[in-house]
Design an enzyme around this catalytic site. Structure first.
Site, short mmCIF file in Angstrom:
data_model
loop_
_atom_site.label_atom_id
_atom_site.label_comp_id
_atom_site.label_asym_id
_atom_site.label_seq_id
_atom_site.Cartn_x
_atom_site.Cartn_y
_atom_site.Cartn_z
N HIS A 24 0.84 -1.21 0.00
CA HIS A 24 0.00 0.00 0.00
C HIS A 24 0.87 1.26 0.00
CE1 HIS A 24 -3.51 2.50 1.46
NE2 HIS A 24 -2.49 3.23 1.90
N GLU A 25 1.82 1.30 0.94
CA GLU A 25 2.66 2.49 1.06
C GLU A 25 3.59 2.65 -0.14
OE1 GLU A 25 2.03 4.70 3.17
OE2 GLU A 25 0.62 3.49 4.35
N HIS A 28 1.93 4.91 -2.64
CA HIS A 28 2.11 6.34 -2.31
C HIS A 28 3.53 6.80 -2.63
CE1 HIS A 28 -1.78 6.64 -0.51
NE2 HIS A 28 -1.51 5.89 0.55
#
Length: 433
Positions: A24-25, A28
């Site tokens: 997920h990170e 980003h």
């Protein structure tokens, strides 16, 4: 051995959880760097740092509590109206806003003025914030399609698992014949366990849903072509009207709802069968739809959760489950008395469901979730475009920091809900069969 397998299941889930957070990170991080935003930190977990290493301008690390993760981007919020990054106020609400704004400029270095998050165009900020949840969606879809197309799911087939001896209305919820119950049409026709129905009234059937619908639509004489011991036979049956379970538009049985329809009187055999790509995509769509409905229904499930945690309330099968509950289920999965491939498929589907939940939950348009930042960037784009159309002064970037008091309230609600689920997962956990 049971304890060892349970620990193994919990450990595997922890690894899957950490990978999902890191994945997920990474969404980003990669998009932020793509758009030239400086990212001082990439962390998996919260709390004390267990391990970290700096590569270039970013510190990568793992923290002690695997309950989330974050990347730190410079300039998440614009300066205040006076152009200052930091100001002081005696108002607690104003203090929250100023603290958030100050944190957004920690580690500011010379040259960062053109690498701040808020200075990027709204569509770039939307991409950066959406990339994280989108990575979870990608992982969920990849796992789901992999399991569906290689292992498969339990699917009703046109094979006969058993023949009803008599006609019983399904609304009666009994399985034993009583005096006076008529013989079922299937038994009268000579249908046997192990038969595979290949045609109904002379027309081939592609699967159980089609066969079920055609049986329900028929009252009176019908021919049933079965494959038995390698040869085909045609049986003659007279279907009758009976009260049977109602189905919704997706072909799923509606609990405690019954309608009059044609009745033959046999049970379909269930087998685990791989799905083709269109079937898998359709099944994935149903999974996403159920996920959205579950999130919408979360507030309504709080009373049942409270009863399950602090009284004698029943923990329902569709009750929300937290990280502890999911880890516990993973331990139970490893102890199932089923083939190894079933265990692997079940575990992978649990991980897919977790990632789908992360995607849907993070897309809620509320701070501090990713969806809240997306909503702020979209609102800024609307304001600026409206001003341009009406030839008004540019209103400038939307100050998401002003919503931080609301974010603290939302975070407080989430924390309380998480603690409630945690207690329920410990004292009255959801169990698998």
């Amino acid at each position: 051995m049971t304890m060892l397998l349970t620990i193994l299941g919990i450990g595997l889930f922890a690894v899957g959880l950490l990978f999902s957070i890191a994945w997920h990170e990474l969404g980003h991080l990669s998009t932020a760097k793509l758009f030239g935003i400086r990212v001082p930190q990439y962390m998996v977990g919260f709390g004390p740092t267990l391990f970290s290493r700096r590569r270039g301008e970013t510190e990568y690390g793992i923290k002690a509590i695997p309950m989330g993760g974050y990347i730190r981007m410079i300039g998440m919020f614009p300066p205040g109206a006076d152009g200052r990054i930091e100001a002081r106020s005696t108002s607690p609400w104003r203090g929250m806003i100023e603290d958030a704004r100050t944190a957004a400029y920690e580690e500011l270095q010379p040259g960062d003025e053109k690498r701040l998050f808020y200075t990027r165009k709204p569509w770039k900020r939307v991409i950066v914030m959406f990339a994280g949840p989108f990575m979870n969606l990608i992982l969920a879809v990849a796992i789901f399609l992999g399991v569906a197309m290689t292992f498969g799911f339990a699917t009703q087939t046109t094979k006969v698992a058993g023949v009803q001896s008599c006609v019983i209305e399904q609304s009666e919820k009994r399985d034993k014949c009583a005096a006076g119950d008529p013989v079922s049409p299937a038994k009268q026709a000579g249908l046997q366990e192990g038969d595979k129905i290949v045609a109904f009234n002379g027309e081939p059937v592609s699967g159980w849903p089609e066969l079920s619908d055609r049986i329900r639509e028929t009252i009176g004489p019908a021919s049933i072509t079965v494959e038995r011991d390698g040869t085909e036979q045609v049986l003659q049956a007279t279907l009758i009207k009976n009260m049977v379970a109602k189905k919704d538009s997706d072909g799923e049985v509606v609990p405690d709802a019954f309608i009059p329809a044609g009745y033959l009187g046999f049970a379909a055999q269930t087998e685990i069968l791989p799905l083709n790509f269109p079937q898998s995509v359709d099944r994935m769509g149903d999974m996403m739809e159920n996920g959205v409905e579950s999130i919408i229904a979360l507030p309504a499930k709080v009373p049942d959760l409270w009863d399950a945690a602090f009284s004698d309330g029943e923990r329902k099968d569709d009750s929300p489950v937290g990280v502890v509950g999911a880890a516990r289920i993973s331990g139970e999965v490893m102890n199932l008395d089923v083939p190894t491939e079933n265990i692997i498929a079940t575990f992978m589907m649990l991980l897919a469901g977790f990632n789908l939940s992360l995607f849907l939950f993070n897309m809620l348009p509320l701070l501090p979730l990713d969806g809240g930042h997306i909503a702020g960037a979209l609102w800024e784009s609307v304001r600026r475009n409206v001003a341009k159309v009406f030839r008004r002064p540019d209103p400038g970037p939307f100050d998401v920091a002003k919503l931080m008091p609301v974010a603290y309230v939302v975070a407080g609600v989430f924390i309380c809900f998480t603690l409630l689920v945690l207690v329920a997962d410990i004292v009255n956990p959801v169990k698998i069969s």
